[in-house]
Design a protein around this motif. Structure first.
Motif, PDB file in Angstrom:
ATOM      1  N   ILE A   9       0.849  -1.260   0.293  1.00  0.00           N
ATOM      2  CA  ILE A   9       0.106  -0.026  -0.203  1.00  0.00           C
ATOM      3  C   ILE A   9       0.745   1.382   0.069  1.00  0.00           C
ATOM      4  O   ILE A   9       1.798   1.390   0.679  1.00  0.00           O
ATOM      5  CB  ILE A   9      -0.882  -0.061   1.307  1.00  0.00           C
ATOM      6  N   ALA A  10       0.699   2.050  -1.031  1.00  0.00           N
ATOM      7  CA  ALA A  10       1.247   3.463  -0.759  1.00  0.00           C
ATOM      8  C   ALA A  10       0.420   4.196   0.070  1.00  0.00           C
ATOM      9  O   ALA A  10      -0.522   4.703  -0.122  1.00  0.00           O
ATOM     10  CB  ALA A  10       1.320   3.963  -2.271  1.00  0.00           C
ATOM     11  N   MET A  11       1.120   4.379   1.202  1.00  0.00           N
ATOM     12  CA  MET A  11       0.462   4.957   2.425  1.00  0.00           C
ATOM     13  C   MET A  11       0.377   6.354   2.507  1.00  0.00           C
ATOM     14  O   MET A  11       1.381   6.896   2.137  1.00  0.00           O
ATOM     15  CB  MET A  11       1.169   4.459   3.591  1.00  0.00           C
ATOM     16  N   GLY A  45       5.970   8.031  -0.276  1.00  0.00           N
ATOM     17  CA  GLY A  45       5.822   8.329  -1.876  1.00  0.00           C
ATOM     18  C   GLY A  45       4.825   9.307  -2.484  1.00  0.00           C
ATOM     19  O   GLY A  45       4.891  10.628  -1.582  1.00  0.00           O
ATOM     20  N   SER A  46       4.365   9.215  -3.510  1.00  0.00           N
ATOM     21  CA  SER A  46       3.435  10.109  -4.237  1.00  0.00           C
ATOM     22  C   SER A  46       2.303  10.271  -3.120  1.00  0.00           C
ATOM     23  O   SER A  46       2.026  11.303  -2.461  1.00  0.00           O
ATOM     24  CB  SER A  46       2.905   9.750  -5.325  1.00  0.00           C
ATOM     25  N   SER A  47       1.381   9.283  -2.872  1.00  0.00           N
ATOM     26  CA  SER A  47       0.550   9.215  -1.667  1.00  0.00           C
ATOM     27  C   SER A  47       0.717   9.485  -0.587  1.00  0.00           C
ATOM     28  O   SER A  47       0.031  10.309   0.246  1.00  0.00           O
ATOM     29  CB  SER A  47      -0.143   7.809  -1.816  1.00  0.00           C
ATOM     30  N   GLY A  48       2.073   9.221  -0.119  1.00  0.00           N
ATOM     31  CA  GLY A  48       2.618   9.596   1.073  1.00  0.00           C
ATOM     32  C   GLY A  48       2.893  10.924   1.376  1.00  0.00           C
ATOM     33  O   GLY A  48       3.300  11.519   2.426  1.00  0.00           O
ATOM     34  N   ILE A 134      14.239   1.309  -7.754  1.00  0.00           N
ATOM     35  CA  ILE A 134      13.853   2.137  -8.623  1.00  0.00           C
ATOM     36  C   ILE A 134      12.409   2.743  -8.728  1.00  0.00           C
ATOM     37  O   ILE A 134      11.537   1.981  -8.816  1.00  0.00           O
ATOM     38  CB  ILE A 134      14.420   2.256 -10.063  1.00  0.00           C
ATOM     39  N   TYR A 135      12.170   4.069  -8.691  1.00  0.00           N
ATOM     40  CA  TYR A 135      10.794   4.539  -8.776  1.00  0.00           C
ATOM     41  C   TYR A 135      10.650   5.272 -10.150  1.00  0.00           C
ATOM     42  O   TYR A 135      11.181   6.658 -10.336  1.00  0.00           O
ATOM     43  CB  TYR A 135      10.213   5.534  -7.632  1.00  0.00           C
ATOM     44  N   ASN A 136      10.093   4.809 -11.146  1.00  0.00           N
ATOM     45  CA  ASN A 136       9.888   5.316 -12.442  1.00  0.00           C
ATOM     46  C   ASN A 136       8.591   5.861 -12.504  1.00  0.00           C
ATOM     47  O   ASN A 136       7.557   5.222 -12.592  1.00  0.00           O
ATOM     48  CB  ASN A 136      10.091   4.189 -13.385  1.00  0.00           C
ATOM     49  N   VAL A 162      12.151  -2.376  -9.628  1.00  0.00           N
ATOM     50  CA  VAL A 162      11.459  -1.017 -10.135  1.00  0.00           C
ATOM     51  C   VAL A 162      10.006  -0.965  -9.886  1.00  0.00           C
ATOM     52  O   VAL A 162       9.235  -2.066 -10.160  1.00  0.00           O
ATOM     53  CB  VAL A 162      11.736  -0.689 -11.807  1.00  0.00           C
ATOM     54  N   LYS A 163       9.681   0.190  -9.415  1.00  0.00           N
ATOM     55  CA  LYS A 163       8.253   0.483  -9.181  1.00  0.00           C
ATOM     56  C   LYS A 163       7.813   1.126 -10.621  1.00  0.00           C
ATOM     57  O   LYS A 163       8.359   2.206 -10.743  1.00  0.00           O
ATOM     58  CB  LYS A 163       8.037   1.472  -7.886  1.00  0.00           C
ATOM     59  N   MET A 164       7.212   0.523 -11.373  1.00  0.00           N
ATOM     60  CA  MET A 164       6.812   0.960 -12.688  1.00  0.00           C
ATOM     61  C   MET A 164       5.343   1.686 -12.685  1.00  0.00           C
ATOM     62  O   MET A 164       4.249   1.015 -12.795  1.00  0.00           O
ATOM     63  CB  MET A 164       6.890  -0.192 -13.613  1.00  0.00           C
ATOM     64  N   SER A 165       5.422   3.025 -12.425  1.00  0.00           N
ATOM     65  CA  SER A 165       4.207   3.769 -12.594  1.00  0.00           C
ATOM     66  C   SER A 165       4.000   4.391 -13.909  1.00  0.00           C
ATOM     67  O   SER A 165       2.876   5.090 -14.187  1.00  0.00           O
ATOM     68  CB  SER A 165       4.239   4.761 -11.222  1.00  0.00           C
ATOM     69  N   GLY A 166       4.612   3.993 -14.759  1.00  0.00           N
ATOM     70  CA  GLY A 166       4.464   4.656 -16.236  1.00  0.00           C
ATOM     71  C   GLY A 166       3.259   3.657 -16.535  1.00  0.00           C
ATOM     72  O   GLY A 166       3.030   2.576 -16.123  1.00  0.00           O
ATOM     73  N   ASN A 187       3.804  -3.120 -10.252  1.00  0.00           N
ATOM     74  CA  ASN A 187       2.926  -2.296 -11.229  1.00  0.00           C
ATOM     75  C   ASN A 187       2.470  -1.110 -10.208  1.00  0.00           C
ATOM     76  O   ASN A 187       2.216  -1.168  -8.936  1.00  0.00           O
ATOM     77  CB  ASN A 187       1.758  -3.214 -11.139  1.00  0.00           C
ATOM     78  N   GLY A 188       2.302   0.126 -10.830  1.00  0.00           N
ATOM     79  CA  GLY A 188       2.218   1.350 -10.283  1.00  0.00           C
ATOM     80  C   GLY A 188       0.566   1.543 -10.533  1.00  0.00           C
ATOM     81  O   GLY A 188      -0.023   1.910  -9.608  1.00  0.00           O
ATOM     82  N   PRO A 189       0.094   1.797 -12.037  1.00  0.00           N
ATOM     83  CA  PRO A 189      -1.005   2.118 -11.943  1.00  0.00           C
ATOM     84  C   PRO A 189      -2.143   1.094 -11.528  1.00  0.00           C
ATOM     85  O   PRO A 189      -2.242   0.039 -12.047  1.00  0.00           O
ATOM     86  CB  PRO A 189      -1.366   2.351 -13.537  1.00  0.00           C
ATOM     87  N   ASP A 190      -2.860   1.566 -10.477  1.00  0.00           N
ATOM     88  CA  ASP A 190      -3.760   0.636  -9.990  1.00  0.00           C
ATOM     89  C   ASP A 190      -4.908   0.009 -10.921  1.00  0.00           C
ATOM     90  O   ASP A 190      -5.198  -1.143 -10.795  1.00  0.00           O
ATOM     91  CB  ASP A 190      -4.430   1.039  -8.783  1.00  0.00           C
ATOM     92  N   GLU A 191      -5.199   0.793 -11.861  1.00  0.00           N
ATOM     93  CA  GLU A 191      -6.345   0.510 -13.002  1.00  0.00           C
ATOM     94  C   GLU A 191      -5.807  -0.596 -13.755  1.00  0.00           C
ATOM     95  O   GLU A 191      -6.690  -1.464 -14.413  1.00  0.00           O
ATOM     96  CB  GLU A 191      -6.646   1.795 -13.969  1.00  0.00           C
ATOM     97  N   GLN A 192      -4.703  -0.831 -13.698  1.00  0.00           N
ATOM     98  CA  GLN A 192      -3.950  -1.727 -14.638  1.00  0.00           C
ATOM     99  C   GLN A 192      -3.147  -2.883 -13.943  1.00  0.00           C
ATOM    100  O   GLN A 192      -2.512  -3.653 -14.403  1.00  0.00           O
ATOM    101  CB  GLN A 192      -2.776  -1.222 -15.842  1.00  0.00           C
ATOM    102  N   GLY A 206       0.534   0.626  -4.574  1.00  0.00           N
ATOM    103  CA  GLY A 206      -0.783   1.676  -4.967  1.00  0.00           C
ATOM    104  C   GLY A 206      -1.334   2.242  -4.007  1.00  0.00           C
ATOM    105  O   GLY A 206      -1.414   1.912  -2.993  1.00  0.00           O
ATOM    106  N   GLY A 207      -1.565   3.649  -4.365  1.00  0.00           N
ATOM    107  CA  GLY A 207      -2.404   4.582  -3.637  1.00  0.00           C
ATOM    108  C   GLY A 207      -3.770   4.138  -3.287  1.00  0.00           C
ATOM    109  O   GLY A 207      -4.336   4.263  -2.094  1.00  0.00           O
ATOM    110  N   THR A 208      -4.463   3.545  -4.323  1.00  0.00           N
ATOM    111  CA  THR A 208      -5.878   3.423  -4.129  1.00  0.00           C
ATOM    112  C   THR A 208      -6.181   1.912  -3.288  1.00  0.00           C
ATOM    113  O   THR A 208      -7.048   1.888  -2.885  1.00  0.00           O
ATOM    114  CB  THR A 208      -6.823   3.248  -5.414  1.00  0.00           C
TER     115      THR A 208
END
Ligand code: HMN
Length: 294
Positions: A9-11, A45-48, A134-136, A162-166, A187-192, A206-208
């Motif tokens: 979880i991206a807390m 991270g981003s969500s954090g 690595i955070y991409n 690598v955390k692939m958020s692309g 995987n970064g994008p939770d939708e995918q 992921g954040g969600t």
């Protein structure tokens, strides 16, 4: 490295009513995520909102997390800051407090050549004995990790993934192929999530996930059991929820409000991230029910 696979979880960070980091609230949130089947937490991270906090605040958040769930959850700490110096300081702090893994985005604002980003990351890698991810996230940083740089970094034992958020699953698959079987792709994008898993991701960050950890744990389980059609149906349901979450002025404000409806107070996101406004409270309450019924 396979022991690090899984769902992280991206807390979110937790603040008091005045907007200061609230260690007790951070602990309560970290505790909420135990016993739900997730592997661990991605902190700062981003969500954090790590990049919206000063060095001292970032340390406080991590310390609270470690005090509460050390040994129960695997803790990945995002230590990326604009200056290499501050990133290294945060990396050392993470190690000294028992974090499991460090991770970082490139330095942002300046348009940096690849060699500068490499140097930035290398200093963090060299500063501790911890594994590095690595955070991409090119859509926010403007820097896309090339497979050439990935190969160079992945050749080091400490660089485990690598955390692939692309958003390209093609690139995700190329990263996996370049890094090799022993190199983890998250995987970064939770939708995918499912698409990423199918194309080689070893887990997700992921954040969600933070408002529906059980659903992502289940989705991952269905994938592992090769129940792809069932997994696809669940991903579609999750995407209906994410679409609604993304329709608010800020995703973080919406998720934090949903957590508060469950008795987990994390305060407002930090400006310029907008809080959930009163006019959205009814629809968020409904969305919370929808999540709980899924
Ligand atoms: C983090 O570092 O907080 C997240 O893990 C980043 C993550 O990849 C998120 N992406 C962005 O924020 C751009 C997703 O969880 C994202 O919030 C989600 O897919 C909804 O679009």
């Amino acid at each position: 490295v396979s022991k690090y696979k899984g769902i992280y979880i991206a807390m979110y960070s937790a603040y008091d009513e005045a907007g200061n980091v609230d260690k007790e609230r951070v602990k309560q949130l970290a505790r909420y995520y135990t016993g739900k089947g997730v592997k661990g937490l991605y902190v700062g991270g981003s969500s954090g909102e790590g990049i919206l906090q000063n060095e001292e605040e970032r340390k406080q958040v991590l310390e609270a997390v470690m005090e509460e769930v050390r040994g129960e959850l695997t803790i990945i700490v995002h230590v990326g800051a604009n200056s290499t110096r501050e990133s290294v300081e945060l990396a050392k702090h993470a190690e000294s407090h028992g974090a499991d893994i460090i991770s970082a985005v490139p330095s942002i604002y300046y348009r940096l050549p690849e060699a500068a980003v490499e140097t930035h990351w290398q200093h963090m890698i060299d500063s501790t004995n911890l594994p590095f991810i690595i955070y991409n996230i090119p859509q926010t940083t403007g820097f896309t990790l090339s497979t050439k740089l990935l190969a160079k970094l992945a050749a080091q034992d400490k660089v485990i993934g690598v955390k692939m958020s692309g958003e390209s699953t093609f690139e995700l698959q190329q990263y996996k192929e370049t890094g090799g079987e022993e190199f983890l792709v998250f995987n970064g994008p939770d939708e995918q999530f499912l698409a990423g898993r199918i194309m080689g991701a070893d887990g997700g960050i992921g954040g969600t996930y933070g408002v529906m950890p059980e659903l992502f744990v289940k989705l991952d389980y269905l994938f592992q059991e090769n129940k792809i059609e069932e997994a696809r149906m669940l991903q579609i349901k999750i995407n209906g929820i994410i679409k609604k979450l993304l329709s608010y002025p800020s995703l973080y404000g919406a998720c934090k409000h949903i957590l508060s409806l469950r008795g987990i107070e994390t305060g407002n996101p930090r400006l310029p991230m907008l809080p959930a406004s009163a006019e959205h409270h009814d629809s968020l309450a409904q969305l919370n029910r929808e999540i709980e019924e899924t």
